[in-house]
Design an enzyme around this catalytic site. Sequence first.
Site, PDB file in Angstrom:
ATOM      1  N   ARG A   1       0.841  -1.191   0.000  1.00 30.21           N
ATOM      2  CA  ARG A   1       0.000   0.000   0.000  1.00 30.21           C
ATOM      3  C   ARG A   1       0.880   1.245   0.000  1.00 30.21           C
ATOM      4  O   ARG A   1       1.929   1.282   0.641  1.00 30.21           O
ATOM      5  CB  ARG A   1      -0.927   0.026   1.223  1.00 30.21           C
ATOM      6  CG  ARG A   1      -2.089  -0.956   1.146  1.00 30.21           C
ATOM      7  CD  ARG A   1      -3.091  -0.544   0.082  1.00 30.21           C
ATOM      8  NE  ARG A   1      -4.271  -1.397   0.049  1.00 30.21           N
ATOM      9  CZ  ARG A   1      -4.438  -2.447  -0.724  1.00 30.21           C
ATOM     10  NH1 ARG A   1      -3.440  -2.816  -1.533  1.00 30.21           N
ATOM     11  NH2 ARG A   1      -5.564  -3.143  -0.709  1.00 30.21           N
TER      12      ARG A   1
ATOM     13  N   HIS B   1      -0.598   0.411  -9.912  1.00 23.70           N
ATOM     14  CA  HIS B   1      -1.320  -0.491  -9.004  1.00 23.70           C
ATOM     15  C   HIS B   1      -1.857  -1.720  -9.748  1.00 23.70           C
ATOM     16  O   HIS B   1      -3.047  -2.040  -9.682  1.00 23.70           O
ATOM     17  CB  HIS B   1      -2.459   0.252  -8.311  1.00 23.70           C
ATOM     18  CG  HIS B   1      -2.882  -0.385  -7.017  1.00 23.70           C
ATOM     19  ND1 HIS B   1      -3.338   0.335  -5.951  1.00 23.70           N
ATOM     20  CD2 HIS B   1      -2.911  -1.688  -6.612  1.00 23.70           C
ATOM     21  CE1 HIS B   1      -3.639  -0.480  -4.951  1.00 23.70           C
ATOM     22  NE2 HIS B   1      -3.386  -1.715  -5.331  1.00 23.70           N
TER      23      HIS B   1
END
Length: 312
Positions: A227, A275
């Site tokens: 993250r 991502h």
Amino acid sequence: MEIMFYHPTFDTAWWLNALAKAIPGANIREWKPGDNEPADYALVWHPPVEMLEGRKLKAVFALGAGVDSILSKLKAHPEMLDASIPLFRLEDTGMGLQMQEYAVSQVLHWFRRFDDYQALKNQSTWQPLPEYDRDEFTVGIMGAGVLGAKVAEALQAWGFPLRCWSRSRKSWPGVESFAGAEELGAFLNQTRVLINLLPNTAETVGIINSGLLNQLRDGAYLLNLARGVHVNEDDLLAALNSEKLKGAMLDVFSREPLPKESPLWQHPRVAMTPHIAAVTRPAEAVDYISRTITHLERGESVTGQVDRVRGY
């Protein structure tokens, strides 16, 4: 059996059809605002509070490996889901192989000095470089869950010294295990490539900061696959500019999409992807969900349940 499905971007028709085939006899419907009909299970991603509030569900499945978004919403709206209702995340469902591909390719990229050769190419310079010593190219994995285990397994074939750090000690063949805050420094001080696969919890937000980065070996590399909020981006840039870090490969960021004004875009020793390191593979996800529901209906043990206190 009644199953509700909600995902703001997935192909809902495909999922409903695939789930119906995988769970014969189940009535599977897309949840829409105003739907207050009974349900046994909910399959969700970023669900509205009203979808789950007050329902007597057998279980909720988050349609991804990460559950930080739904846990954050539950913290803000505890009435959304009774604490007795189990919450499951997708276990692997094709993500493990994707993480293996990404991590192995990037570690080899750095080990073979392809980053340096690209820089030389940009300068029109033909110059063979000394090889790195494999025995000194230690790879450290922060986060020893399902995906961390998969990455360690894939890297073993390449002969690098491997270590992992997590809340509790692991017994992985060929991997040196470090556990707890008191062993973090020892884990870091011989690590050449740091791979972040930590869960997103209150304890891990901002963990990759100057204090942590300065404990790595000089000329280390950072690969962030977890993250963006784990990394203090200002501290990362400072470590790169001081050459404490030789390079960083980032798949996740504190703000996504990454703002155009971010200096990370133009930094010569930062590479990035949007991502995509490991995305949900629908067929594998349907298989996992259908198998888990079948086991739950039979009263059998299952894996993948989220510890709401720990956050993963």
